[in-house]
Design a protein around this motif. Sequence first.
Motif, PDB file in Angstrom:
ATOM      1  N   GLY A  86      32.760  19.197  13.911  1.00 39.96           N
ATOM      2  CA  GLY A  86      31.651  20.105  13.819  1.00 39.96           C
ATOM      3  C   GLY A  86      30.441  19.650  14.300  1.00 39.96           C
ATOM      4  O   GLY A  86      29.149  20.564  14.690  1.00 39.96           O
ATOM      5  N   ALA A  87      30.438  18.814  13.875  1.00 43.09           N
ATOM      6  CA  ALA A  87      29.584  17.864  13.253  1.00 43.09           C
ATOM      7  C   ALA A  87      28.547  17.272  14.751  1.00 43.09           C
ATOM      8  O   ALA A  87      27.673  17.482  15.571  1.00 43.09           O
ATOM      9  N   SER A  88      29.476  17.147  15.932  1.00 44.35           N
ATOM     10  CA  SER A  88      29.511  16.120  17.229  1.00 44.35           C
ATOM     11  C   SER A  88      28.882  17.611  18.053  1.00 44.35           C
ATOM     12  O   SER A  88      28.386  17.663  18.999  1.00 44.35           O
ATOM     13  N   SER A  89      29.068  18.658  17.712  1.00 39.10           N
ATOM     14  CA  SER A  89      29.061  19.745  18.792  1.00 39.10           C
ATOM     15  C   SER A  89      27.583  20.286  18.491  1.00 39.10           C
ATOM     16  O   SER A  89      26.916  21.182  19.557  1.00 39.10           O
ATOM     17  N   LEU A  90      27.153  19.775  17.396  1.00 42.24           N
ATOM     18  CA  LEU A  90      25.777  20.012  17.012  1.00 42.24           C
ATOM     19  C   LEU A  90      24.628  19.837  18.071  1.00 42.24           C
ATOM     20  O   LEU A  90      23.423  20.108  17.871  1.00 42.24           O
ATOM     21  N   ILE A  91      24.743  18.409  18.348  1.00 41.44           N
ATOM     22  CA  ILE A  91      23.884  17.332  19.412  1.00 41.44           C
ATOM     23  C   ILE A  91      23.106  18.844  20.491  1.00 41.44           C
ATOM     24  O   ILE A  91      23.873  18.858  21.182  1.00 41.44           O
ATOM     25  N   GLY A 111      21.292  13.100  17.442  1.00 40.33           N
ATOM     26  CA  GLY A 111      23.148  12.218  16.765  1.00 40.33           C
ATOM     27  C   GLY A 111      23.787  12.558  15.818  1.00 40.33           C
ATOM     28  O   GLY A 111      23.445  13.364  15.561  1.00 40.33           O
ATOM     29  N   VAL A 112      24.673  11.845  15.479  1.00 41.31           N
ATOM     30  CA  VAL A 112      25.165  11.825  14.572  1.00 41.31           C
ATOM     31  C   VAL A 112      26.185  10.680  14.132  1.00 41.31           C
ATOM     32  O   VAL A 112      26.256   9.701  14.706  1.00 41.31           O
ATOM     33  N   THR A 113      25.885  10.421  12.686  1.00 37.16           N
ATOM     34  CA  THR A 113      25.720   9.540  12.289  1.00 37.16           C
ATOM     35  C   THR A 113      28.040   9.567  11.537  1.00 37.16           C
ATOM     36  O   THR A 113      27.730  10.958  10.149  1.00 37.16           O
ATOM     37  N   PHE A 114      28.405   9.076  11.625  1.00 46.25           N
ATOM     38  CA  PHE A 114      29.969   9.135  10.141  1.00 46.25           C
ATOM     39  C   PHE A 114      29.567   8.394   8.781  1.00 46.25           C
ATOM     40  O   PHE A 114      30.213   7.605   9.112  1.00 46.25           O
ATOM     41  N   THR A 126      14.932  11.881  11.612  1.00 46.72           N
ATOM     42  CA  THR A 126      14.989  12.366  10.405  1.00 46.72           C
ATOM     43  C   THR A 126      17.016  12.482  10.238  1.00 46.72           C
ATOM     44  O   THR A 126      17.251  12.882  10.738  1.00 46.72           O
ATOM     45  N   GLN A 127      17.073  11.657   8.958  1.00 48.87           N
ATOM     46  CA  GLN A 127      18.222  11.879   8.880  1.00 48.87           C
ATOM     47  C   GLN A 127      18.837  12.509   8.004  1.00 48.87           C
ATOM     48  O   GLN A 127      18.419  12.463   6.788  1.00 48.87           O
ATOM     49  N   VAL A 128      19.917  13.991   8.210  1.00 51.80           N
ATOM     50  CA  VAL A 128      20.136  15.268   7.621  1.00 51.80           C
ATOM     51  C   VAL A 128      21.054  15.328   7.258  1.00 51.80           C
ATOM     52  O   VAL A 128      22.769  14.931   7.924  1.00 51.80           O
ATOM     53  N   PRO A 129      21.991  15.509   6.418  1.00 46.46           N
ATOM     54  CA  PRO A 129      23.151  15.421   5.944  1.00 46.46           C
ATOM     55  C   PRO A 129      23.350  16.839   6.093  1.00 46.46           C
ATOM     56  O   PRO A 129      22.144  17.437   6.541  1.00 46.46           O
TER      57      PRO A 129
END
Length: 148
Positions: A86-91, A111-114, A126-129
């Motif tokens: 789900g997070a990857s599809s938000l890129i 991008g997304v960090t796990f 900005t890093q956003v959970p």
Amino acid sequence: MPVDSTQAAANAGLANMVTNPTATASNADKDMFLQLMVAQLRYQDPMNPADSGEFLAQNAQFTALEKMQAVADQTALVLGAQMAFGASSLIGRQVTYTDTAGKDITGTVQGVTFENTGPVLDVDGTQVPLVEVLSVKNGAAATPTTTA
């Protein structure tokens, strides 16, 4: 002085937890359960042995508990994978989140960090959970133009 089987197993369980403090609560519970069963068998009265049906019922409960724990572990893995996909599809999409000052900010996911705590989005630097995202919109992708 005879030793009560429950007391003997409890003492053994406490000794195990003291000597192995890194053991998880689940492992400690399993160890305690097994130690109680062994202590019951070890200290039972030979003239009045434990009921084998009760022993089998306890063993079945222990097995069921292990299987339920395995199902819970697998469910947690599936949930983690779903969150990652789900997070990857938000890129490339625009998301709105609330910053530390309480202001709603909208930006594009780069991008997304796990992390161990879950996916963290890179929203315009900005890093956003992921759990802090309030809304998601289509990205600023240009609409295709048609020529006649």
